[in-house]
Scaffold this active site. Structure first.
Site, mmCIF file in Angstrom:
data_model
loop_
_atom_site.group_PDB
_atom_site.id
_atom_site.type_symbol
_atom_site.label_atom_id
_atom_site.label_comp_id
_atom_site.label_asym_id
_atom_site.label_seq_id
_atom_site.Cartn_x
_atom_site.Cartn_y
_atom_site.Cartn_z
ATOM 1 N N ASP A 66 0.854 -1.185 0.000
ATOM 2 C CA ASP A 66 0.000 0.000 0.000
ATOM 3 C C ASP A 66 0.891 1.236 0.000
ATOM 4 O O ASP A 66 1.664 1.450 0.931
ATOM 5 C CB ASP A 66 -0.899 -0.036 1.236
ATOM 6 C CG ASP A 66 -1.786 1.194 1.323
ATOM 7 O OD1 ASP A 66 -2.323 1.588 0.278
ATOM 8 O OD2 ASP A 66 -1.921 1.762 2.414
ATOM 9 N N THR A 99 -3.226 5.452 -3.984
ATOM 10 C CA THR A 99 -2.113 6.156 -3.325
ATOM 11 C C THR A 99 -0.808 5.965 -4.097
ATOM 12 O O THR A 99 -0.006 6.884 -4.191
ATOM 13 C CB THR A 99 -1.933 5.651 -1.884
ATOM 14 O OG1 THR A 99 -1.895 4.230 -1.902
ATOM 15 C CG2 THR A 99 -3.061 6.102 -1.007
#
Length: 535
Positions: A66, A99
């Site tokens: 992530d 992201t």
């Protein structure tokens, strides 16, 4: 005298540092591009993971792909790199996903800008070209967006596809159908409110990821007090944040001298009476379940048990807040006016076993949309990453329920925007056209990186994809399971319009901001003064 006036004059305090013009710009570019290269390999369904090893004594291990988690964990010193880190945090807070894409796109834009500045094109011209390019890309994205908000069945299918696409780049990719169902069920229960507070995620070691399930109720990871009822129907719940541990002598900031132990016993009795009175005041509310944020000591616990009331202690603050929200109660600290206190209600409270542990289960709660997702997994790292992946999916779905438009993924939207920007560049005279072309090139880098990360020939695939888009096959993108160009509409690779738009705008704004910089001034470090007064 003339030679004196040519001598460099420093206007800054001793120790301050200044980087000017080319040096400042170069330093910004290098920092931002390095951050982009760091997270680049995690992009797409075949992206790799990173291990983050924490400092300190516990040296925690985090395995993740992530982007926001990676960038939060690394300490950066370069100001331009900090801008990109903050931008990925905002993307995470705002829409939950994209992201990595936003960081990589901003870094690629700056990589292109570096080449243009080397050709002596002024930053303001590049920025003017980029602004027009951003507008054209945004228009193309808006025209390509599909809205199934009025057709419930199609919209549910869209949500499933979005959840699958979001999870396919995470650890849960092998179980994406199972977790997509969980995420979509949880978000649809919210009935469009988008309040993710009502979705509680509990992580329990043991079992495998496929043992994870959605529970239509609320689970609290606490114990019920000794000798108290373990099951209550039609519960009236008082949720409190109050000290229930004063059956010990606690007279702060004063010294009490007594001349016999009988006097100590008197003080203890007074304390006990005080506690008994408090418990009686609580029981006047007509409750059969008392949940406290703080500890409940043995004596009040005994009093609750003899009154047949279930008492749960030390429910952490998040648990108490969420419980109040879900049961429709309010958190109380004083108990003098029972008529003003709003109690929580639920149909059944009972103990349930998950793996080796006992949890308290609240079912039939006032807020019907509340639910709990129980995650199971072999190691703590897997559970943490599964929670992050699921959180991303839940955020994106909650956004999509509000903004129902969707676009196609797999590099399709990027190629679509790049085509619109290239077309505009071909019609634009002057140097701005060069900046627009560089914007289109940066957009095309995203599908290139997705293909590279999967080990395919990116040059071949992206040129095929570009040709397909020129041929007006505007739903074509990269099919990474086959390593070929495919129709995203048929494959069901769908993304949220909101996420894509946010990626485009955030990356363009951040890159523009870094490109405007021509001077970096660092403050003088604070001097360490020797301590002449050791304690």
């Amino acid at each position: 005298m003339a030679s004196l006036s040519m001598a460099p004059v420093s206007i800054f305090r001793h120790g301050a540092d200044e980087e000017k013009a080319e040096t400042a710009r170069l330093s910004s570019f290098i920092g931002a591009i390095a951050i982009g290269d760091l997270v680049k390999s995690t992009l797409g369904p075949k992206g790799m993971d990173k291990i983050l090893l924490g400092g300190g004594q516990d040296s925690s291990v985090t395995v993740t792909n992530d982007g926001a988690t990676i960038l939060k964990a690394i300490g950066v010193d370069n100001p331009a790199a900090k801008v990109l880190v903050d931008m990925s945090k905002v993307q995470d807070d705002e829409v939950g996903d994209g992201t990595t894409s936003v960081t990589v796109l901003a870094a690629e834009l700056l990589r292109e800008a570096e080449l243009l500045i080397a050709k002596k094109i002024h930053p303001q011209i590049i920025i003017a070209g980029w602004r027009k390019a951003t507008q054209a890309a945004r228009e193309a994205l808006r025209e390509a967006a599909v809205d199934h908000g009025n057709d419930e069945l199609k919209f549910q299918q869209d949500l499933m596809n979005i959840a699958r696409t979001t999870l396919s780049s995470k650890l849960l990719t092998h179980h994406k159908d199972h977790f997509s169902k969980l995420a979509v069920q949880a978000v649809l229960r919210l009935k469009g409110s988008g309040n993710l507070e009502a979705v509680h995620v509990i992580k329990k070691l043991g079992g495998s990821l496929t043992d994870s399930y959605l529970d239509e109720g609320f689970l609290l990871d606490k114990r019920i007090g000794v000798n108290q009822p373990k099951r209550i129907e039609n519960a009236n719940i008082l949720i409190a944040n109050t000290g229930m541990d004063t059956d010990k002598i606690k007279i702060f900031g004063s010294r009490v001298r007594v001349d016999s132990t009988a006097k100590v016993a008197e003080i203890e009795t007074a304390e006990k009476e005080k506690m008994k009175e408090k418990v009686e005041r609580i029981l006047k509310h007509g409750i059969n379940c008392f949940i406290n944020r703080q500890l409940i000591y043995n004596y009040p616990e005994q009093l609750f048990a003899s009154a047949g009331v279930m008492a749960i202690e030390h429910a952490d603050f998040v648990g108490v807040e969420r419980l109040a929200l879900v049961t429709g109660g309010e958190i109380s600290s004083t108990f003098d006016h029972p008529e003003l206190v709003k109690l929580g209600h639920c149909k059944l409270i009972e103990e349930v076993m998950i793996g080796e542990e006992t949890l308290i289960h609240f079912s039939g709660v006032d807020m019907g949309e509340a639910c709990t997702i129980v995650l199971r997994g072999a190691t703590q790292q897997i559970l943490d990453e599964a929670e992050r992946s699921l959180h991303d999916a839940l955020c994106v779905l909650a956004q999509t329920v509000k903004e129902t438009r969707t676009v196609f993924g797999g590099g399709c939207s990027e190629m679509l925007m790049a085509k619109a920007v290239s077309d505009l560049a071909n019609r634009t005279p002057g140097k701005e056209a060069v900046a627009m072309e560089s914007f289109a090139k940066a957009l095309r880098m995203l599908p290139t990186i997705i293909a590279d990360n999967a080990g395919y020939d990116s040059a071949e695939l992206v040129s095929q994809l570009r040709a397909a888009h020129q041929d007006n096959k505007s739903t074509f993108g990269l099919d990474m399971s086959q390593g070929a160009v495919g129709d995203m509409a048929a494959l069901g690779i769908t993304e949220s319009f909101q996420v894509k738009r946010q990626v485009l705008l955030s990356a363009a704004e951040a890159a523009e901001m870094i490109l405007r910089v021509d001077n970096i001034i660092k403050a003088a470090p604070r001097k360490r003064v020797p301590d002449h007064h050791p304690c």
